[in-house]
Each structure stands twice: as structure tokens, then as C-alpha cells.
Enzyme design. Structure first.
Site, PDB file in Angstrom:
ATOM      1  N   SER A 136       5.479   4.366   2.395  1.00 16.78           N
ATOM      2  CA  SER A 136       6.081   5.223   3.248  1.00 16.78           C
ATOM      3  C   SER A 136       6.585   5.055   4.710  1.00 16.78           C
ATOM      4  O   SER A 136       7.733   5.410   5.098  1.00 16.78           O
ATOM      5  CB  SER A 136       4.962   6.343   3.014  1.00 16.78           C
ATOM      6  OG  SER A 136       5.392   7.371   3.917  1.00 16.78           O
TER       7      SER A 136
ATOM      8  N   GLY B  53       0.807  -1.029  -0.061  1.00 18.84           N
ATOM      9  CA  GLY B  53       0.178  -0.057   0.129  1.00 18.84           C
ATOM     10  C   GLY B  53       0.909   1.328   0.172  1.00 18.84           C
ATOM     11  O   GLY B  53       1.976   1.189   0.222  1.00 18.84           O
ATOM     12  N   CYS B  54       0.301   2.343  -0.451  1.00 17.07           N
ATOM     13  CA  CYS B  54       1.222   3.590  -0.377  1.00 17.07           C
ATOM     14  C   CYS B  54       1.353   4.052   0.794  1.00 17.07           C
ATOM     15  O   CYS B  54       2.860   4.349   0.964  1.00 17.07           O
ATOM     16  CB  CYS B  54       0.360   4.635  -1.328  1.00 17.07           C
ATOM     17  SG  CYS B  54      -1.499   4.895  -0.767  1.00 17.07           S
ATOM     18  N   TYR B  55       0.479   4.193   1.757  1.00 15.57           N
ATOM     19  CA  TYR B  55       1.064   4.782   2.963  1.00 15.57           C
ATOM     20  C   TYR B  55       1.986   3.654   3.686  1.00 15.57           C
ATOM     21  O   TYR B  55       2.815   4.100   4.386  1.00 15.57           O
ATOM     22  CB  TYR B  55      -0.273   4.684   4.104  1.00 15.57           C
ATOM     23  CG  TYR B  55      -1.135   5.766   4.008  1.00 15.57           C
ATOM     24  CD1 TYR B  55      -0.743   7.269   4.020  1.00 15.57           C
ATOM     25  CD2 TYR B  55      -2.653   5.675   3.640  1.00 15.57           C
ATOM     26  CE1 TYR B  55      -1.607   8.161   4.123  1.00 15.57           C
ATOM     27  CE2 TYR B  55      -3.328   6.908   3.648  1.00 15.57           C
ATOM     28  CZ  TYR B  55      -3.004   7.957   3.806  1.00 15.57           C
ATOM     29  OH  TYR B  55      -3.702   9.216   3.609  1.00 15.57           O
ATOM     30  N   ALA B  56       1.844   2.189   3.575  1.00 17.81           N
ATOM     31  CA  ALA B  56       2.441   1.419   4.213  1.00 17.81           C
ATOM     32  C   ALA B  56       3.718   1.412   3.530  1.00 17.81           C
ATOM     33  O   ALA B  56       4.915   1.416   4.461  1.00 17.81           O
ATOM     34  CB  ALA B  56       1.966  -0.212   3.710  1.00 17.81           C
TER      35      ALA B  56
END
Lengths: 343, 343, 343, 343
Positions: free
Chosen positions: B159, B154-157
Site C-alpha cells: 500500500s 507485505g500488505c502495508y508495504a
């Protein structure tokens, strides 16, 4: 009560009238039923039409250059000046018996060493520093009503103190566990020529700044210590985001017991149910709900598995975070209803 | 190595090609020297010109409706589908011997109960779930090289994991002290008709969402536990902000010893100095420095008086947070240079 | 062909490298297969890291202060300077045998009186003014190939001339009936400290400027006269809008006969079907379709009841409107393929 | 005067209360001294809290579903419905003696054929169509004062008619020479789930739409013909730009004589000097000067060498372009001061 406080129309002067907070003050004063704007001082723009800077303004008024406190007839002076400038003007105004509301940071910290550390300049106001009353009406209304010199809180500080004070006072959170991430609209940086705040740099961008050394850190810690009578330590990271107006603070703190969301909500209700400018919405706050208003919206969620509370606090940095709160303070000082001209 | 891995030009099919991640994949594939886009599937837009959706596209290509895995000739399939849809398609594709890179969340969590709790639907892929390799090349490159089924993070993950893994592995932060505030651009919500993401609602606004129950929380905790071999607990609050692209994560954690900024920097250098897509800038990161790139920028500041570290991590949610990382993974699986088509 | 034109790698120097056009030039040159950036001059920022200004840049390079043309080893010099500054530097560079591409306005108008009227300063380059070739490759490629001094067109001018030239050349529109409304993103004003271009002033705002006296008016009229061999008169109103990049020109002209939309389309096809950077989309153009590309998108609609044509022309002001077109010109001068480094 | 017109507090019902214009109406009515909001109808959101949609709203009020005109006690009904819906409701309301202000397009055009051509649906209101008075108070105040059914003008139409009417009435411009380019903020498209208006599509973008066939074209031509008693023909190109609120119209017309800027200014002064909501600024208008106000700002520049005038007209599409003008009309119908609740 001083004699002029019986007058129906008080006269006001705004210093720093060309800035965003100064402009917002003028806009709010124009519709205040008991106030009359008399002078608009703006050194760099003396002679220019107010309307050339502030979009809402009629074409008549003109910025002036301030020369001497003796020439001011207004009973109330608002100082919306860059940090370091109000301490040069405030003593003479107070000396002439003016009510002074300082929107800058010069008189928020009583501890001169702390001021010099975070503002990078000496605090030189002299005796009047002790006289300044911290202008957060939700927590300090009695002192403000008795004051004639008010230090208007910082925008981030207002947002954060309102969010934390009830839970600290009620002993519901650990005072050294507080982690704050906050975002500010660009108007918070003031109206100035700067590449850093130009559209092409800010749009489609986010940037944290002043990590760990923002000047609102000592303000928040000091005021929360005084309100809650315990040492408070915060971690505060501000961010610049591509909106014009608004502060959005997301705060995490450790609960000092097994408190539920209802307990937290009850603490907010206890302290704010009769406060006209604090709202306690039941869904997650959004900046646009407070834009152009003097409201602060505060909301909390308990994370039981983490024993933490997340508090979200949002306000318009130019209204509740500056000009609106200044007028709220002036209403208290002058004996007007707290909400006059602000709803 | 499978026989087709010796081919100069691999053929690819993109499922969910009309979304933002799907579009970014097609754009990146178009300039990849060793890849050729063969099919672009988009159920709801079958028959429409790709250029009617994706601004960069030439006018020729047309979206298709997927019928059967048997008809796919491409060796590599990218699944850029809404959560819950790739688990319906992936088994058949794997069965036909395809390399599958899943950009959705269906195969990131091996624990089906955890999946169902956070995604609100059952995980029904069957045996292939165990086969999926978590596609974070900076920490899992060997397994990815050996895989033919990759669960793209995932994108947040991405980061957050990139920011925390080095300090957890080196034992420099307390694994239960992590407080994350993150902001995402609107494209992170996908391309869909929704009042919530319309310009008039998002512009001049900020809103937190999914406080404490975002589906990337178990992903982050699980992956960090595996990488650092200890239980990790995070508090994660995502925010929607008015930018189109970008993730900006600001993380606070307690130091587990008297570590200096140099110590922290050394830990990042140790793990990332030879990683082509992690940069360690010396000033505070900004979203615009990573926009349209596959870079993640990571930066840290130690607050000695708080015994904490603030880590800032930023990336483009559609590139390193989705399509770029998917191609990085594909490069590893196919034996191409890791950076091919991405610099 | 000059001897150095056989070299595989040409060396370049960029003057005004800290501006938006200068930065875009450096970014494009970095990926150009036949060019090598040697020097980046930026007077006000000499000594500063390029990465402190340009987000995409690696951390190594440093801006320099220009001292003398004798010290330049690069074969190609790009001048991305404020109006009035390139005429001070260009003569010496040409004297040393450099290829000079001037992105500023100093050498676009051969008529010195016209220059002084619209730029408010004298044109002082001397004899080299006559030598400057107007760098619009779609209409002037042969002259550009033979040149060593190119005046790169203005951003609005490129957008408008490309839209009008085919219809004027074909005699399909009245040359004194042209009404142009154009919008520009904020980067068009350059990278500078200015309240006028600050986020808080530009966001949620639109403003027309320089009504009837913009410096691109004589440029457009002169070039269109030369191309179409008739007097051309335009009414041009530019607007500043809250986007970072992009020009959007909407043009209305009277048809000089009963031409259909197909006739108009045929004229565009005739002149542009073999031009790699002009696209003729079949639906209304959008800025985002050209952002970060060297394409100009041109589209026309005939209003039969009004006997008028509406032409819409859009491009990225920093690419086809500045740096991209400069490289396209350089490719022609140096004998590289026209599209090299630009697709 | 109808009996209820003597009441101090009039009661109002808003139909389409969940839209942007409906919400703005409710916000303005809440501070109107002589009006009281009684019912807020919103079919799709019946039962939902008004505050869940409109950020400014208190948490109490709830949207209702409209069932029958018989149940409405309010004296004034505002219809802020999608085109085509008010003609289904207005007859019954008028039949019950209500004052009806229709913010939609259903009753602006008396010519049913014209309506059907531009709105793509039949006009079915029956006899009441003839009764509708076009609600542009600056040109039609007497008729509005005598009306009980007002067709509130379109947002673009208000902006354009106010700009052109004085010069047409004074015979200063050629009535078939008018070229209009206009831009609208996204709220003009209404509050709806649509990919087209999502942030990620609109931000950093511009797009023209409905070239030559926008439904405000016949409205503008008809009204200007009636006001100026001559045939008027316009070319009108609207554009969607990334702002939330605001209309910015830039109009070019041929002068019918050698008129100077003073002549033009005198014509505007003649018609608007006593009109409270038209301002004639002396510098180029900006959207932000009219945002959240009921003002239209109009400005003109003569281009003598082109024998043309450029007129710029800006207003807030949700206030003077919709809800504010609706209240201005209601003030006239009900005999309140024209500006009541609007300054």
C-alpha cells in the site's frame, strides 16, 4: 456570584435534545446531583417521547418546541444545535441572564472571516461573540469560572489540543511540523437521515474526509497559538471509521531538541497531574478505555532516529468531546466541583 | 522457459492453507483458468475438511501435513506460513526445481541484520535469500518474469510503496519527510486463537500498535531506496480497526517544489496508467471499493499552504496485500497474462 | 423461442439501478458471458456516475432517467424498484415485447386483496398480473422457462420456502405448526437515507419488526400452499441485525410422524440433489458461507423428544434473495445454462 | 441477621476477576455505596494489573492467585468462574461463613443427573448443592433474603424465565408449546483465546449453536415448573450474532384461551409493576435500550388468527444476565435496598 448560584438544584434546558450530544447531556444531567433538567427542546420532534429517540430514557418526558427566551425558567441553557443555529438563540438567552453553554461551533472562533471560510456561513451573533469563553477546562479554568457564556470545544479539537499544548508550551516540538491523523466514530456526524452514514455504507469501510479544510483546523491552530504564544500550523486528516463512539488522534511532530520519552512524559505530568479528566496511561491507548467516560487518554512515544514524537490521544466524542465537557464547564461556571456528576 | 511452463494447467501446492491468506489463495486458484490446486498443507489441521475452515469451500477437500519436498508434484508452491517458517521449507522446494512464491516476510529483506532486528529471529535460508525477487509487479515486473523464487510484499508495504514510489522517482517529495498512518482490518493478524483479536475486544475499538518498530518499516525504506535511488526515511504508525479486510494508508510528505495537484496526478498517471491493478480515482478512496479485489486505489491532495501532499492508498490486505498479488506474481513467472484469474 | 433469443449477447436495462439490488444486478451482469448492460435507470440520481454509488463500478457509466418504453432497445428489463413502482412500468415494457424480471413485490401475489392488505396500496397492473410467473427456479423451472414476465421472490420468502417445501411436499411436517424467526442484514432495507438504518442506531443492536404482518407472510403461505397442495399457516418474526448482507432463518415445525434426521435429510436430497444453488451442509450453516454467492444453505435437526424439526436456511439477501436469483430466472427464460454468470 | 450484616461497608472478593462477568462485577462494585472490593482473584493472570484487562479500571489494582479460604477476610464472595470450578471452591468458603454468589452453572440444577447430562461433568459439591437458592429476585426474593448461598441464573435463562413465568402462572399459555429463538452477543462466551470468537470470524456472520442441547434448557424448564407448578417443555435455539453485549429472546407460545393483548399485558403488570428491573415498554424492544443496565425489557404481541403470543425479552448478558443480577442478589442477602448501586 449571581444569586441563583447558591441554589442547591440548578435548572437546565437542553436545545437540540434529540441529537446524540443532546441525548448524552440529558443522560448525564439526570444523574448530576446538583442539576435538574427542566426543558428538552427539539424542533423536529416536538411532542414525541424522549424515549422514542434516546434508548436510556424513561417513557415520561416529551420533546418541546422552543418559542421564546422569556418562557425559560432554567438558569442554565445547553445549546446542542447544528452549526449556525445557536447564534440565533444565544443572544436572547444571554440577554435574559441565562448561563449558556454552546456545544456547537458558532462561537469558537473570534475571527469572523475564519468562521465564514470554514463554516460557509456568516457569523451573526453580534457583540456576544467576544464574550464567549473557550471551554477547555484543562487550560482555561479561571476564565470559565468567571464566564456565563461558554463555547464548548469541538471533539477533534479537544483531543488534539490536549495532546499538543504541553509540548508546545514547553517548547519541545516545532510548531509548524504537526501532522495529525484522526478517526471518529459515526455518532460524531450527528443523528440524521443520511445514506452516507447508513450501516450498509459505513460497516467494513473507512473513508477520509474534508482533507485540509475541516472546521476544527482553525480552532486548533488558534487555541494552540493562544496557549503557547507562537504561530502553530497543523496538517489534519479526519477519517470516518465503523465505530459508534470515539475519537482516536495520532499525531506526529518534530522535536525541537534531543528530548527523551521521559522529558515528554514529564511535560505531560507537569500540566496534567492535577487534572481529573486527563489520564496518562503507560501503554498504547484504546478507544474502549474511554468510551462512556469523560476521560482523555494521552500517550507519547519518542522516535530518536527520526527526532520525532508520536502522540496518541483518545476520548469519547459524545462525552469529553461534547456533553461531558459541557457539564464540566457548567460545574466550573456554577461553582460545583469540577468532576460532579462525571465520575 | 522451463518445460512445464508450456503446460496448459499448472499444478500448485499451498503451504499454510488454513490461514486467511492461504484460504484466499485457494479461492482465487479455484477460479484461475490455468491453475489447478493439487495439495493444501496445514500442519495443525491435517485431516480436517477445508470447508470446516474456509466458508466458500466445497465439502470435499482435506488439509494435509507436509512431509517432504520430494513428494510434491506441483510445479508452483505458495508459502503462506507464519514468519520464520518458509525459510525452513523454501530451500528444498527450490532445490527440486519448484517455482516458489513466499507470502511471508522471510525473504523480503536481503540484509540479515535488519531482518533479525525487526523479526526477532535469525534469517537462515542460506544462499537462496539472494535469489528471491521482490514481487511488486508494478515496479519489478521484468525481474519477476525471470524469477523462480518471489518474495511477495507485505500488505502495508504494498500500500505504501505504490503510493510513494512515483513521487520519489520524480523527485517531487522530500525522502526524509514521510509520515504514514495506516489502518488494517483484523484478518491482517492471521487466523489464530487470541484474546487480542476476539470480537469483544476489537469491536467498538481502535488501537495503534508497534509504533516505530513494525517489520514493514525496513521493507518500505529498502524498496523505496532501490526504486528511487536515494535514502528514504519513514515514520509509520499502524492501527488495528474493527473491519475484517482492508488497509487504509494516509501519508503526508513535504513537496520538494511548488507542485500542483495536477503535477502529482501526472506523476501517478505516468507510472500507473498501464498498470491493470492500480486505480487513480478522482474522489477520496474507501476500503469497500477495493474489498475482494486485487486493486489498489491511490489518491492525492496537495495542501499548498503547507507545501505538503496527502496521499491515500487503500487495498484489500488479503488480495492485493497477499494472495492476489501472489497470483499476479505467479502469472508473470509462468508467462500467463498478468490479470488472469484476478478480474 | 423468440427471434432475439438466438443472439449471443442479450442486452439488458436495469430500473432502480442505484439501489443495493440494482447495483448487485449490474455487478453480476458485468461478468455474465451472454449479457450486456445497456441502460441503468435511477430517477433520483440521473446524470450521476454509477461509481459514485456502487463501489465496484468503473468510473465511466452514468445513471439515466427513464422516459419511455419505446426508447428501450434492450431485450431484458430488470425492475429493482420500491414496491408499487414496477406495476406502473411493467405493462408498457411487456407491451413492447420485453422480457421483464420484477425484483419488487408488486406481482408476487395474485390475490389483489391480499396485496392491498400487506402492501397498503392497490395493485393496479391490470391483466399482466395473471401472466407473472413466480420465479423460484428450484420449484418452478418449467413455468419460468416458458415465461417472459417473472416475479422474483422476496429474500425472506426464498429462504423460508426452500427450507419448508420438501418437508411439506413429503407430508413430514404439520402445515399449521410452523414458527419462523428470521434475521436480515441492513442492505435488505434498501439504500435510503434513514435514521433507523444509520450505523449509530444499528450497530450493537437488534430489533424485531413487523411482527405478524410482514408482506412476505402471504407470499410464503400462498407459494407453499401451491407447491404442497394444502393450507399452510406460518408465524413469522423478522429481526434487523448489525450485518450488511445475509438472511438467517431458523424454523421450527411439528413432525407429522416419527421421522428421523435421516428421513428429513433424504427429503432434502430428493428435491435438491440436482439443484445447483441449494447446498445441504452437514454442519450448522453460517451467513458468511453464502455471502456474495447465489447459494442457499439448508440444514435440519430433529428433536425427537419434542417431535419437532429445526430447519436453518441462510442466503445472501442481495444475491439468492434478489439479483442472483433474478439472473438465474433470466438464464432460464433466455435458454442459457441455469448457472451461467453465477458461479 | 449475621453480625457483619450491620457493617456499613461490606468487603467482597471476586473469583474469576479477569473474565467479562468478573470485570463487570468489579466495575459495579466500585460504585456501590455499601460495598468495598478487597480481592480480585484470577489464576491465569495473577500479578497482572487489572487495568491491563479491564479498560475502565484505574492502574493500581493487581490480580491475585487464590490460595486458601482461610485467608479471605471479605464477607461476600462472588464466583465468576468457568463451569465446574465453583463447586471446588464454594464448600470451603461457605464453611468459613462467607456469603457466596455463584455466577456459574454449577449450582443451578439440583438434579445431579441433569447437570451431568448437560454440563458433561459430575456435580461434586456435596451437601451445599441443596442449600443453593436460585437467584432470580423477581420470583424468589424471600428465599434469597434468607440465603447465604445463591446460584445466579444463566443469561438466556433470566431472559426467558422472566418472559414466560407470568403467562404460565396465570395459565394463559400451553406449557408444552414454547418455541424460543435467542441471540447472544459475543461476550456471553467469556473472555478467551478462540478462533471461533475472533473478530474476523464473527463479524458479518450469524450462527446457531447447541441446537436442542444448551445447558440453559433444563434450567429454564426446571425453574418454570417450580414457579408455575406444571410441567414445562421448551424448544430453544441460541444464535451467536456480531454484537458485544446483549441477549434478545423471541418466544412463541400457544395461548390456552382467547386472550387479548390487554390480557397478556395485565398479567405482566400484575407480576412486574413493582419490580424495579423489569420494564414493560410499549414498543418493540431493542438491545441498545438495555445495554449497560440491569433492566430486562419485556414486550408481547398476540396473533389472534394463530392463537399465539410472541414475547420479546432483552437484557444485557453481563449485567442483568450476570454481574448486575449478582449484585441485586447480594443486596437482598445483605439487607441493602434491592436497587443499590444498580441505577
Amino acid at each position: 456570584m449571581l444569586p441563583f448560584l447558591t441554589m442547591k438544584q440548578m435548572r437546565t434546558a437542553v436545545f437540540g435534545a434529540s441529537g446524540y450530544a443532546g441525548g448524552e447531556l440529558m443522560r448525564l444531567l439526570a444523574r448530576h446531583p446538583s442539576m435538574q433538567l427542566e426543558r428538552a427542546f427539539a424542533k423536529s420532534l416536538a411532542g414525541a417521547a424522549v424515549s422514542s429517540v434516546h434508548a436510556w430514557s424513561d417513557e415520561g418526558a416529551v420533546f418541546e418546541e422552543f418559542s421564546s427566551a422569556d418562557e425559560i425558567e432554567a438558569e442554565v441553557c445547553f445549546l446542542a444545535l447544528p452549526h449556525g443555529e445557536s447564534m440565533e438563540i444565544a443572544p436572547a438567552l444571554l440577554d435574559r441572564g441565562k448561563i449558556v453553554i454552546d456545544l456547537g461551533g458558532d462561537h469558537r472562533l473570534k475571527d469572523r472571516a475564519l468562521f465564514e471560510k470554514f463554516y460557509n456561513k456568516p457569523q451573526t451573533s453580534g457583540a456576544i461573540l467576544d464574550e464567549a469563553v473557550y471551554g477547555l477546562p484543562e487550560w482555561n479554568a479561571d476564565a470559565i469560572r468567571a464566564a456565563r457564556f461558554v463555547a464548548n470545544p469541538g471533539c477533534y479539537a479537544t483531543s488534539v489540543i490536549l495532546a499538543l499544548a504541553p509540548l508546545l508550551v514547553e517548547g519541545m516540538i516545532e510548531p509548524d511540523s504537526i501532522i495529525i491523523n484522526a478517526m471518529s466514530g459515526v455518532s460524531g456526524a450527528g443523528r440524521k437521515a443520511s445514506i452516507e452514514y447508513s450501516f450498509a455504507e459505513v460497516n467494513e469501510n473507512v473513508k477520509a474526509y474534508r482533507i485540509g479544510d475541516h472546521q476544527h483546523i482553525p480552532e486548533i491552530e488558534t487555541v494552540l497559538r493562544e496557549i503557547s504564544e507562537q504561530e502553530v500550523k497543523i496538517t489534519f486528516t479526519p477519517h470516518l471509521i465503523p465505530v459508534t463512539r470515539g475519537i482516536y488522534s495520532t499525531i506526529c511532530a518534530e522535536l525541537s531538541g534531543a528530548f527523551s520519552e521521559s522529558d515528554v512524559q514529564a511535560a505531560f505530568q507537569k500540566h496534567y497531574s492535577n487534572k481529573p479528566f486527563v489520564r496518562l496511561p503507560t501503554s498504547i491507548p484504546e478507544i474502549r478505555r474511554v468510551t462512556n467516560t469523560n476521560f482523555a487518554d494521552i500517550y507519547a512515544r519518542v522516535l530518536p532516529e527520526r527526532n520525532q514524537v508520536i502522540i496518541i490521544s483518545t476520548l469519547d466524542n459524545l462525552v469529553k468531546g461534547a456533553a461531558g465537557q459541557a457539564i464540566q464547564n457548567m460545574n466550573l461556571v456554577c461553582g460545583f466541583p469540577e468532576t460532579e456528576g462525571l465520575l
